[in-house]
Scaffold this active site. Structure first.
Site, PDB file in Angstrom:
ATOM      1  N   SER A 217       0.840  -1.189   0.000  1.00 27.42           N
ATOM      2  CA  SER A 217       0.000   0.000   0.000  1.00 27.42           C
ATOM      3  C   SER A 217       0.882   1.249   0.000  1.00 27.42           C
ATOM      4  CB  SER A 217      -0.958  -0.037   1.198  1.00 27.42           C
ATOM      5  OG  SER A 217      -1.932   0.967   1.100  1.00 27.42           O
ATOM      6  N   GLU A 341      -9.345  -5.128  -4.450  1.00 30.87           N
ATOM      7  CA  GLU A 341      -8.774  -3.931  -3.825  1.00 30.87           C
ATOM      8  C   GLU A 341      -9.860  -2.889  -3.538  1.00 30.87           C
ATOM      9  OE1 GLU A 341      -5.738  -3.589  -2.890  1.00 30.87           O
ATOM     10  OE2 GLU A 341      -4.469  -4.895  -4.096  1.00 30.87           O
TER      11      GLU A 341
END
Length: 542
Positions: A217, A341
């Site tokens: 991330s 996601e």
């Protein structure tokens, strides 16, 4: 008659004493000497040498708040490195649960080292945590390094400044900087940690010439930014990026921002904080700054809203330009993303200054078509052909995937694709679609779901893991460890992972049947690439 009992007893006693001496030495807490002093760590339950809470830079407090990290002050005697250092100041975030006895403060520039020995030169894997550049820390259970040590690596995790204390830019900060820059303090912390590793990791048995950086991330955004930064040249040989990159899907949602934009945002923050000068901001308690930045009108630094700054110092230009020119640091790369996601990003709710997905309401067939037309204009028919939306269920799924593609998949793919086109090093792409236990992550392979698998740390999370889960964890972590050693993830007993090439865009998929190779479905990503001037996937940040 000769008495043979006494010599025999003496010999046995001597051997026993020697064994006891060796055992005592093995059980003794490990010590190392680094450039700032002597450290004493601990042996964990697996017999791994662990050194926690090592200061790699001076505490960024007082006048050092919002300045480039300075060298750690040397100490005398032996410093205990048994416990994690403080986490960097931040607001509460339910996704993160610290372990160890650390608190939270600005005095947080610590790193941790796991190693089997100090006598070998083992490859080094450096973990950069995620958290939207606003949250996170190194002391989470699933970030434990034992598994990577078992696979022949030295493992390092680190804290870096986050949120308003790590990424605030302001004209006054720029003016006082000898480099005429501001806003990248967290990134400069990461750089300082890599410089510390270069100087000191040999004392822990690590090879300073064989370093891989690994992030998820915001950590992956950081890996891509460090790869693009000329300041990081020579500090690492390889990068692993899970779900994120410092490249953007549309012109107004880039994960990096020009200095002038960031300075304007900093001026707004100063007004909201009711400060008249930089000196007044520096005089405020850190927890007050975090509170202002996370609540009410100051809600400008919510998860996902932080961005590295194109400051002319750490970043000379947008990383996308650097990768397009092939001017980045030449490092091998593993990069990839997860199936769902978008599930995580769809949860973002609207607050002043936050980034709520515009596709959040596009979850019926008519609403999905309307949003597609609003976002892509004349190109909407092409988009709609690629994304099923005949039913409400299809529309919800496509909205999730669209947000996931624009926020995570496209930037990560674009990073890998540009590097494969313009760099002589090897690029490997992955896709994680293994369903997780229903009690954890809701059973979905959503944002961050792959982390405990990549670490082979499923045992650190109390839930009902299946044999398939353990298979994927073993395979994924072994691929990563092999890559950190040689730049090639392949090894005995593993399905062959091919390099990614734009002309042959294959990737490794981690799913219910373990690791399998498939062709990357690049058409939706190429569509986004052709429509970079389209409307944003979320509301603008200002």
């Amino acid at each position: 008659m000769l008495n043979l009992a006494r010599p025999l007893y003496a010999a046995v006693f001597a051997v026993g004493m020697a064994f006891t001496s060796v055992a005592s030495a093995q059980d003794r807490p490990p010590q190392v000497k680094i450039d700032s002093g002597n450290l004493e760590g601990t042996l964990d339950s697996a017999g791994v040498r662990v050194f926690r809470g090592i200061p790699y830079a001076a505490p960024p407090i007082g006048d050092l708040r919002w300045r480039e990290p300075q060298p750690a002050k040397p100490w005398t005697g032996v410093r205990s490195a048994r416990d994690f250092g403080d986490r960097c100041q931040q607001g509460p975030f339910p996704a993160y649960k610290p372990i160890g006895g650390s608190g939270m403060s600005e005095n947080c520039l610590f790193l941790n080292v796991w190693s089997a020995s100090d006598s070998a030169r083992r490859p080094v894997l450096v973990w950069i945590h995620g958290g939207g550049l606003g949250y996170g820390y190194s002391n989470q259970a699933d970030y434990d390094g034992d598994s990577f040590v078992d696979k022949g690596l030295v493992y390092v995790s680190l804290n870096y400044r986050v949120g308003v204390l790590g990424y605030l830019a302001h004209p006054e900060l720029t003016a006082e900087s000898p480099n005429m820059s501001s806003g990248n303090y967290g990134a400069l912390d990461q750089l300082a940690a890599l410089q510390w590793i270069r100087r000191n990791i040999a004392a822990f048995g690590g090879d300073p010439d064989n370093v891989t950086i690994f992030g998820e991330s915001a950590g992956s955004v950081s890996v891509s930014a460090l790869t693009a930064s000329p300041m990081a040249k020579g500090l690492f040989r390889r990068g692993i990026g899970d779900s994120g990159a410092s490249l953007g899907s549309t012109v107004d949602t880039l994960p990096v921002r020009p200095l002038a934009w960031a300075e304007k945002r900093g001026q707004t923050f100063m007004q909201v904080a009711k400060a008249n000068s930089l000196a007044e901001l520096r005089a405020m308690p850190a927890d007050r700054l975090v509170e202002v930045s996370n609540n009410g009108e100051g809600h400008m630094f919510h998860p996902g809203l932080f961005a590295p700054t194109i400051d002319g110092y750490f970043l000379k230009e947008a990383p996308e330009q650097t990768f397009a020119r092939g001017a980045q640091n030449n490092v091998d790369l593993i990069a990839g993303w997860n199936l769902d996601e978008g599930k995580t990003f769809m949860k973002i709710s609207r607050h002043p200054g936050t980034c709520e997905p515009v596709w959040k309401t596009a979850q019926t067939p008519s609403a999905f078509v309307a949003q597609a037309e609003k976002t892509f204009g004349k190109s909407a028919p092409e988009f709609l052909k690629m994304h099923p939306h005949a039913t409400e269920a299809e529309s919800i799924a496509s909205a999730h995937y669209m947000v996931g593609d624009m926020a995570i998949a496209y930037p990560t793919w674009r990073w890998a694709d540009l590097q494969a086109r313009n760099d002589p090093t090897n690029v490997y792409l992955f896709f994680f679609k293994k369903a997780t236990p229903a009690q954890w992550q809701g059973g979905a392979p959503s944002h961050g779901a792959e982390v405990p698998y990549a670490f082979d740390n499923l045992k650190q999370i109390a839930t009902s893991w299946s044999d398939a889960d353990y298979q994927v964890a073993t395979q994924m972590s072994t691929y990563y460890a092999n890559f950190a050693k040689t730049g090639n993830p392949n090894g005995t007993g593993l399905p062959r992972w091919p390099t990614y090439k734009p002309s042959d865009p294959r990737r490794m998929v981690f799913g219910e049947r373990g690791a399998e190779v498939e062709a990357t479905p690049v058409a939706p990503l190429q569509f986004i690439d052709r429509n970079r001037s389209a409307g944003p996937w979320c509301q603008d940040l200002m």
